[in-house]
Design a protein around this motif. Structure first.
Motif, short mmCIF file in Angstrom:
data_model
loop_
_atom_site.label_atom_id
_atom_site.label_comp_id
_atom_site.label_asym_id
_atom_site.label_seq_id
_atom_site.Cartn_x
_atom_site.Cartn_y
_atom_site.Cartn_z
N ILE A 1 12.31 -82.82 -120.12
CA ILE A 1 11.02 -82.57 -120.77
C ILE A 1 10.41 -81.24 -120.31
CG2 ILE A 1 8.65 -83.41 -120.99
CD1 ILE A 1 9.72 -86.23 -120.80
N ALA A 2 10.56 -80.92 -119.03
CA ALA A 2 9.90 -79.73 -118.47
C ALA A 2 10.23 -78.44 -119.23
CB ALA A 2 10.27 -79.59 -116.99
N PRO A 3 11.48 -78.19 -119.65
CA PRO A 3 11.75 -76.93 -120.38
C PRO A 3 11.03 -76.82 -121.72
CG PRO A 3 13.79 -77.87 -119.52
CD PRO A 3 12.73 -78.90 -119.34
N MET A 4 10.49 -77.93 -122.23
CA MET A 4 9.76 -77.89 -123.50
C MET A 4 8.37 -77.30 -123.35
SD MET A 4 10.75 -81.63 -125.07
CE MET A 4 12.44 -82.20 -125.15
N PHE A 5 7.94 -77.08 -122.12
CA PHE A 5 6.62 -76.53 -121.86
C PHE A 5 6.69 -75.01 -121.80
CE2 PHE A 5 5.71 -80.83 -120.87
CZ PHE A 5 4.33 -80.99 -120.89
N GLY A 6 6.05 -74.36 -122.77
CA GLY A 6 5.93 -72.92 -122.75
C GLY A 6 4.57 -72.49 -122.21
N SER A 7 4.20 -71.24 -122.43
CA SER A 7 2.93 -70.71 -121.91
C SER A 7 1.74 -71.47 -122.47
CB SER A 7 2.81 -69.22 -122.24
OG SER A 7 3.83 -68.49 -121.61
N PHE B 1 -1.76 -71.77 -131.98
CA PHE B 1 -1.76 -72.10 -130.55
C PHE B 1 -1.32 -73.54 -130.31
CE2 PHE B 1 -3.35 -72.46 -126.23
CZ PHE B 1 -3.12 -71.18 -125.74
N ILE B 2 -1.49 -74.41 -131.30
CA ILE B 2 -1.14 -75.82 -131.12
C ILE B 2 -0.16 -76.29 -132.19
CG2 ILE B 2 -3.28 -76.46 -129.92
CD1 ILE B 2 -4.38 -77.41 -132.62
N ASP B 3 0.68 -75.38 -132.68
CA ASP B 3 1.60 -75.75 -133.76
C ASP B 3 2.89 -76.39 -133.27
OD1 ASP B 3 2.70 -73.57 -132.58
OD2 ASP B 3 3.06 -72.43 -134.43
N ARG B 4 3.02 -76.59 -131.95
CA ARG B 4 4.20 -77.26 -131.42
C ARG B 4 3.81 -78.66 -130.97
NH1 ARG B 4 6.72 -72.16 -128.11
NH2 ARG B 4 4.89 -72.52 -126.80
N PRO B 5 4.77 -79.62 -130.97
CA PRO B 5 4.42 -81.03 -130.73
C PRO B 5 3.69 -81.28 -129.41
CG PRO B 5 6.65 -80.85 -131.57
CD PRO B 5 6.19 -79.44 -131.34
N ILE B 6 4.22 -80.74 -128.29
CA ILE B 6 3.60 -81.01 -127.00
C ILE B 6 2.22 -80.35 -126.92
CG2 ILE B 6 3.79 -80.59 -124.52
CD1 ILE B 6 6.78 -80.90 -124.75
N ALA B 7 2.08 -79.14 -127.47
CA ALA B 7 0.77 -78.48 -127.48
C ALA B 7 -0.24 -79.29 -128.29
CB ALA B 7 0.90 -77.07 -128.06
N MET B 8 0.20 -79.83 -129.42
CA MET B 8 -0.70 -80.65 -130.25
C MET B 8 -1.10 -81.92 -129.51
SD MET B 8 -2.38 -81.18 -133.00
CE MET B 8 -1.79 -79.98 -134.21
N ILE B 9 -0.14 -82.56 -128.84
CA ILE B 9 -0.45 -83.79 -128.08
C ILE B 9 -1.47 -83.50 -126.98
CG2 ILE B 9 0.50 -85.50 -126.49
CD1 ILE B 9 3.11 -85.35 -128.14
#
Length: 539
Positions: free
Chosen positions: A135-141, A460-468
């Protein structure tokens, strides 16, 4: 299997073994002395750990962090004074046992529950580590920025009744972090042409001031009190058997500790009260809670000792500390150019596993030490407050000066020490300042990196984890606003019912207000439980 062997190879060194011993025994001693606590000890030791290897320095700090809660149960049970803040709930059922002549049983049960909570959390995290690695690599800036923002929001909203002041202190911490050269173009900010501010205000200087120096001032202005403690007779092994009679309470409490520990800004207090409430509601004898209930003692000690290992998850996976102690540990990583975050799980998974195994070994060492050395250990409770204050003051200034051989750092630390002392006297939180400094720096760097690819706000929130994460932030804010509104409504009802208490409806509202105030008062009393003086209610 290769990962396990590689992790054991990292730990199979004499300096790591010595760090395990010093951390485990030293943490118990620190926890058993009311008025010091792990935050002060870690703050004082931080400068020394910078010259050690990362695994050695972190093992010492983790040992103090995890084992101090074991030691904090000793004065909480024997003299009704929690050794650390998170042992406040232990006094509810531990000290009544002592007054009934069951001090040995209470200590044995506390040790066993703490051991179970610590081992349970470490095993959960070792099993959970492969999932984190994926999961950790899915986290970007952008995701890390939102996670850091969520951490600050959770820290602020966790200070119920002090939300505004906690938010102001967190903003103060963010502002302090901006002083000096900014991280991209290296232009000066808020230096006012003072050369000593060009390099910024060192986090360790602030930590030593807010925690160590302020506590030293608090101890020095207090009075020494004589403490009489009866020597314990018999062994301390019976708690292991008694813990086995309450497996459900122990398992649920440890689970609460693991889950709450992984959420930044929540920590031991929330885990404890959720566990204690569950244990009381599911008990066949709820009336015994607060009067020497073994289930209540198990719930309190199991949950708080399950938190330290879990609190390492956001620190290691995202580089985001959940509270002040893990924020201090983050500085050790940075000094050695080991950057916590997604890359750590990808490239140094053996290092992460070694830290978890170190926690596992620490719990075993602490339990063995306590089972055989409690009668000698309880003597540290008698150390005078003022003597402790002088020791803490001296060691703090030595630590501050050794950072950069700068007298200016000593002056800055003194200023923050006075600020911390004032905040403690006013029962205001100190932790938001530290987390504001740490998380503010992370947010600034990640926001600048993330904005490079953002053209519209939605990007800024167009990716799944960012949206969550964004939805979670909105949910936390909505729940907090609702809680504030309900509190405001309750206050209005209480004022009306006080005026009309003679009427039946008004009397009903007054009873409701008193019940809610009593329940909330338990949390407030535990959060504000003093570590700076011994209780006048002694055995």
């Amino acid at each position: 299997m290769d990962l396990l062997l590689s992790s054991l190879d990292i730990l199979a060194r004499w300096d790591v073994a010595l760090a395990l011993l010093v951390g485990s025994v030293g943490g118990v001693l620190i926890g058993a002395i009311p008025g010091v606590g792990p935050a002060v000890a870690i703050a004082i030791l931080l400068p020394a750990t910078f010259s050690m290897d990362p695994i050695v320095g972190l093992t010492v700090l983790l040992g103090i962090y995890g084992s101090s809660m074991y030691g904090g149960a000793i004065p909480a049970i024997l003299i009704n004074t929690p050794g650390t803040a998170v042992n406040a709930l232990t006094t509810y059922d531990g000290f009544p046992m002592t007054t009934r002549g069951e001090a040995r049983r209470a200590l044995s049960l506390a040790y066993s529950a703490s051991f179970f909570g610590g081992i349970f959390s470490v095993i959960c995290l070792i099993l959970f580590a492969p999932v984190l690695a994926k999961i950790a690599p899915m986290f970007g800036s952008r995701e890390i920025f939102l996670a850091a923002l969520l951490g600050i929001i959770l820290v602020v909203t966790a200070h119920r009744g002090q939300t505004l002041i906690a938010a102001a202190l967190a903003c103060l911490g963010i502002f302090i972090n901006t002083i000096g050269l900014e991280p991209v173009k290296y232009s000066k900010r808020y230096t006012f042409d003072q050369s000593y501010l060009s390099s910024g205000i060192n986090l360790i200087v602030v930590v030593l001031g807010l925690f160590a120096l302020s506590q030293a001032f608090f101890l020095l202005q207090g009075e020494d009190e004589k403490t009489r403690i009866t020597k314990l007779k018999g062994g301390l092994f019976q708690g292991l058997r008694e813990l086995g009679r309450h497996p459900r309470v122990a398992a649920v409490s440890a689970s609460f500790g693991v889950v709450m520990g992984m959420i930044p800004g929540v920590g031991e207090f929330t885990a404890q009260f959720m566990s204690y409430t569950y244990a009381q509601k599911s008990s066949k004898r709820p009336q015994d809670f607060g009067h020497g209930s073994s289930e209540g003692l198990i719930a309190a000690e199991t949950s708080n000792n399950a938190v330290p290992a879990a609190a390492m998850v956001p620190l290691l996976a995202l580089g985001i500390p959940g509270e002040a102690l893990t924020a201090m540990m983050l500085s050790v990583f940075y000094v050695h150019n080991v950057v916590p975050g997604p890359q750590l799980f990808q490239n140094q998974m053996d290092f992460v596993m070694a830290l978890y195994l170190a926690l596992l070994i620490l719990n075993v060492m602490v339990l063995v030490f306590l089972l055989f050395a409690t009668n000698q250990l309880i003597k540290v409770v008698k150390i005078p407050n003022r003597f402790l204050g002088v020791c803490v003051l001296t060691l703090s200034f030595v630590g501050v000066y050794s950072l950069r051989n700068s007298a200016t750092d000593c002056v800055i630390a003194t200023v923050f020490g006075v600020l911390g002392f004032v905040l403690k006297r006013l029962s205001l939180p100190v932790v938001p300042i530290i987390l504001g400094m740490v998380l503010g720096g992370i947010m600034e760097v990640k926001l600048r990196a993330g904005m490079a690819r953002v053209k519209t706000p939605f990007d800024f929130i167009d990716r799944p984890i960012a949206m969550i994460l964004f939805l979670v932030i909105l949910g936390v804010l909505a729940l907090h606003i609702r809680r504030v509104w309900l509190d405001h409504k309750l206050i209005k009802e209480a004022r009306w019912s006080t005026k009309h208490s003679s009427t039946r409806f008004g009397a009903h509202l007054l009873r409701r207000k008193n019940f809610i105030s009593t329940e909330r008062g338990k949390t407030v009393r535990a959060r504000r439980s003093t570590l700076s003086h011994r209780s006048t209610d002694k055995d």
